[in-house]
Design a protein around this motif. Sequence first.
Motif, mmCIF file in Angstrom:
data_model
loop_
_atom_site.group_PDB
_atom_site.id
_atom_site.type_symbol
_atom_site.label_atom_id
_atom_site.label_comp_id
_atom_site.label_asym_id
_atom_site.label_seq_id
_atom_site.Cartn_x
_atom_site.Cartn_y
_atom_site.Cartn_z
ATOM 1 N N ILE A 25 0.841 -1.199 0.000
ATOM 2 C CA ILE A 25 0.000 0.000 0.000
ATOM 3 C C ILE A 25 0.876 1.249 0.000
ATOM 4 O O ILE A 25 0.618 2.208 -0.737
ATOM 5 C CB ILE A 25 -0.951 -0.003 1.213
ATOM 6 C CG1 ILE A 25 -1.983 -1.130 1.076
ATOM 7 C CG2 ILE A 25 -1.663 1.343 1.350
ATOM 8 C CD1 ILE A 25 -2.826 -1.346 2.308
ATOM 9 N N SER A 26 1.940 1.230 0.817
ATOM 10 C CA SER A 26 2.866 2.370 0.860
ATOM 11 C C SER A 26 3.503 2.603 -0.504
ATOM 12 O O SER A 26 3.651 3.748 -0.951
ATOM 13 C CB SER A 26 3.947 2.127 1.908
ATOM 14 O OG SER A 26 3.399 2.076 3.209
ATOM 15 N N ASP A 27 3.876 1.520 -1.171
ATOM 16 C CA ASP A 27 4.481 1.645 -2.504
ATOM 17 C C ASP A 27 3.499 2.266 -3.491
ATOM 18 O O ASP A 27 3.877 3.121 -4.313
ATOM 19 C CB ASP A 27 4.933 0.278 -3.018
ATOM 20 C CG ASP A 27 6.136 -0.269 -2.252
ATOM 21 O OD1 ASP A 27 6.836 0.543 -1.608
ATOM 22 O OD2 ASP A 27 6.360 -1.498 -2.296
ATOM 23 N N LEU A 28 2.233 1.855 -3.421
ATOM 24 C CA LEU A 28 1.219 2.410 -4.316
ATOM 25 C C LEU A 28 1.048 3.913 -4.074
ATOM 26 O O LEU A 28 0.901 4.696 -5.028
ATOM 27 C CB LEU A 28 -0.125 1.688 -4.115
ATOM 28 C CG LEU A 28 -0.219 0.254 -4.645
ATOM 29 C CD1 LEU A 28 -1.519 -0.402 -4.180
ATOM 30 C CD2 LEU A 28 -0.136 0.237 -6.171
ATOM 31 N N ILE A 29 1.064 4.315 -2.800
ATOM 32 C CA ILE A 29 0.934 5.743 -2.470
ATOM 33 C C ILE A 29 2.092 6.528 -3.068
ATOM 34 O O ILE A 29 1.904 7.578 -3.696
ATOM 35 C CB ILE A 29 0.880 5.944 -0.942
ATOM 36 C CG1 ILE A 29 -0.373 5.291 -0.348
ATOM 37 C CG2 ILE A 29 0.902 7.429 -0.600
ATOM 38 C CD1 ILE A 29 -0.371 5.224 1.169
ATOM 39 N N ASN A 30 3.317 6.021 -2.879
ATOM 40 C CA ASN A 30 4.492 6.719 -3.377
ATOM 41 C C ASN A 30 4.518 6.796 -4.897
ATOM 42 O O ASN A 30 5.103 7.717 -5.473
ATOM 43 C CB ASN A 30 5.765 6.033 -2.866
ATOM 44 C CG ASN A 30 5.958 6.189 -1.378
ATOM 45 O OD1 ASN A 30 5.478 7.155 -0.787
ATOM 46 N ND2 ASN A 30 6.636 5.253 -0.746
ATOM 47 N N GLU A 31 3.885 5.827 -5.549
ATOM 48 C CA GLU A 31 3.816 5.830 -7.009
ATOM 49 C C GLU A 31 2.663 6.687 -7.528
ATOM 50 O O GLU A 31 2.480 6.840 -8.746
ATOM 51 C CB GLU A 31 3.651 4.396 -7.525
ATOM 52 C CG GLU A 31 4.882 3.517 -7.278
ATOM 53 C CD GLU A 31 4.586 2.040 -7.506
ATOM 54 O OE1 GLU A 31 3.478 1.732 -8.019
ATOM 55 O OE2 GLU A 31 5.442 1.213 -7.164
ATOM 56 N N GLY A 66 -5.150 10.242 1.705
ATOM 57 C CA GLY A 66 -5.998 11.439 1.652
ATOM 58 C C GLY A 66 -5.280 12.612 1.011
ATOM 59 O O GLY A 66 -5.866 13.369 0.233
ATOM 60 N N LEU A 67 -3.971 12.770 1.328
ATOM 61 C CA LEU A 67 -3.210 13.850 0.722
ATOM 62 C C LEU A 67 -3.065 13.617 -0.781
ATOM 63 O O LEU A 67 -3.222 14.540 -1.580
ATOM 64 C CB LEU A 67 -1.826 13.961 1.375
ATOM 65 C CG LEU A 67 -0.923 15.086 0.857
ATOM 66 C CD1 LEU A 67 -1.585 16.442 1.045
ATOM 67 C CD2 LEU A 67 0.429 15.054 1.560
ATOM 68 N N GLY A 68 -2.791 12.362 -1.148
ATOM 69 C CA GLY A 68 -2.647 12.050 -2.562
ATOM 70 C C GLY A 68 -3.924 12.268 -3.347
ATOM 71 O O GLY A 68 -3.898 12.720 -4.503
ATOM 72 N N LEU A 69 -5.072 11.970 -2.728
ATOM 73 C CA LEU A 69 -6.369 12.137 -3.385
ATOM 74 C C LEU A 69 -6.961 13.534 -3.179
ATOM 75 O O LEU A 69 -8.040 13.824 -3.682
ATOM 76 C CB LEU A 69 -7.361 11.096 -2.851
ATOM 77 C CG LEU A 69 -7.035 9.633 -3.159
ATOM 78 C CD1 LEU A 69 -8.039 8.721 -2.478
ATOM 79 C CD2 LEU A 69 -7.035 9.393 -4.668
ATOM 80 N N LYS A 70 -6.264 14.358 -2.376
ATOM 81 C CA LYS A 70 -6.747 15.696 -2.027
ATOM 82 C C LYS A 70 -8.116 15.613 -1.350
ATOM 83 O O LYS A 70 -9.025 16.401 -1.629
ATOM 84 C CB LYS A 70 -6.801 16.590 -3.262
ATOM 85 C CG LYS A 70 -5.448 16.770 -3.939
ATOM 86 C CD LYS A 70 -5.518 17.700 -5.140
ATOM 87 C CE LYS A 70 -4.141 17.826 -5.786
ATOM 88 N NZ LYS A 70 -4.146 18.728 -6.959
ATOM 89 N N ASN A 71 -8.232 14.643 -0.446
ATOM 90 C CA ASN A 71 -9.491 14.365 0.243
ATOM 91 C C ASN A 71 -9.329 14.735 1.716
ATOM 92 O O ASN A 71 -8.818 13.953 2.519
ATOM 93 C CB ASN A 71 -9.846 12.882 0.082
ATOM 94 C CG ASN A 71 -11.208 12.544 0.655
ATOM 95 O OD1 ASN A 71 -11.675 13.171 1.602
ATOM 96 N ND2 ASN A 71 -11.852 11.541 0.079
ATOM 97 N N SER A 72 -9.761 15.934 2.075
ATOM 98 C CA SER A 72 -9.587 16.412 3.446
ATOM 99 C C SER A 72 -10.437 15.622 4.438
ATOM 100 O O SER A 72 -10.050 15.457 5.604
ATOM 101 C CB SER A 72 -9.922 17.906 3.542
ATOM 102 O OG SER A 72 -11.241 18.148 3.107
#
Length: 530
Positions: A25-31, A66-72
């Motif tokens: 999951i962490s790898d997906l976020i970083n990508e 949330g930061l990656g999706l801009k979802n506050s």
Amino acid sequence: MTGVQTCALPICMADSDPNDEIENISDLINEGKCEDALKKLKLLESQMPNNTEFLMNCVALRIDIGLGLKNSELISGAIHLGESYLDKTSCHQYKNHLYYNIANGYSSLFLLEHEKNRNIKLIIDNENLQMAKTCFRKAIEENDGLNFSFNAVLWTNYGNCLDHLGRGIEAIYAYNEALRHDSKHTMAMGNRAVAMWHFSKISGAYRTPISISAYQTLKSLLNNNDLIQFGGIKAKHSFQGIVQQIENEFNDKRILEQNIEHPAYDLKHLSEFEKTYFEFCSRYKLFLNFHIHDDLCEPALSDSIFIRLITSVNDTTTFYTLAKYINQIKEDYAVARLLLVQSQFINQAFNNINQQTTYANTLDYSQFNIYTGLLKSAFKEAYNILDKIAHFINEYYNLGMKSDIYFTSIWQDGPKNAKKIRERILKSENPSLYALYDIYLDFKSGQYKQIQDIRNASVHERLVIYDSALTDWDEKNDKNNIGYNTMLSQTINLFQLVKSAIIYMINFVELEENKKRKDERPLPMLVETY
């Protein structure tokens, strides 16, 4: 705002099945594949609804997603989940991680705010930034310091928070602390380089070497795999942008490839006190400059920063009036620093002088002598500089204050509007002035309560210093009595804070004067120095 946030570090779950999935999951976020990351995370959450350790990992992961999706809303929910764990006994051993992740959550909410509204005034009294700052500090307090990888990301993101608040010098201190735990941490190296570059314009002759050093550091990180791991793809893009900006500063790009070397300062010809002075001030970085290479070299051992002003050709007074304020502040700082080093330099001359004064032995290991007196005096002199900075702001901005000009009173329009920041300061859109205001907020919130207590006790009452080796005053909260070790450490902390404040004041002027430079090309006027 320069600091790029390090991705949240999940709490490790020893020998537990979901570890591989969490890493995926962490790898997906970083990508940048945050939608896929969220789907995987929700699936794991449904499979392990009662696993507290796993759910605490979810706090970190949901914040990054949330930061990656801009979802506050996703970030806010993760923050509330993390806060709910703080009071659970089963989670006490993870408090430092929880505070760290909660702080990252508040920082992320601020970053989303900033994307929507890039006005620098957003940082003033920003609730998310203030909460992030508080939680990072709590994470540091709760931390045992044994996990070097965690320490590096904790100090890096705390530095980023300070940097967002305009407090770039203190951010550099935080990045240095991160690098002390992990000398190759990419985000600490990169963000420190960017912070240094932003202050290069007031570094005098050292401006070009700072830009070259920042450029070389950032360029070396661009193809480092750890950059994506710790900062994500956004970090790489951000650093690429800064590299391009620095390249644009130089017509001859070959300059950027130069080796930056500074010969070590020759201490052999100095007296023992001079050696002690330079080594002590170098160790704690107490000189007013931006040198980031070898500490004991010529550029590192000077107070070289100063203001630059734009005035009309016929104005022969403004610069010299303001220069006297700067001279006074630098003189006070230099004298306070000298007193501090003298308090640490045990020598026969001082011992002989000390014997001329009679003190009563109070049979409790309290210390009254010339050395403790010098330490107290150094503290008081350094503290008083903050009020002189307030006087300078009043003079530079023509605020019209005639009396009661203190660092704690310069920011509001008077008692009737005590909670309202001055319109002149608010509209400045000057991050270094906002940094000084944020230091004031820390005094107001009690962050520097012990420093205030020491100052008030030593000036208005009595401050008794005790031998730390023989008593336990270091662990007590007593405004009139203090252990020597605490007194020394708090004095050094104050000096570093005051140094930062002086630099913010100088940079505040630089930024204000730059606004004038956009309108016209000024003619330089040389000023003699001594």
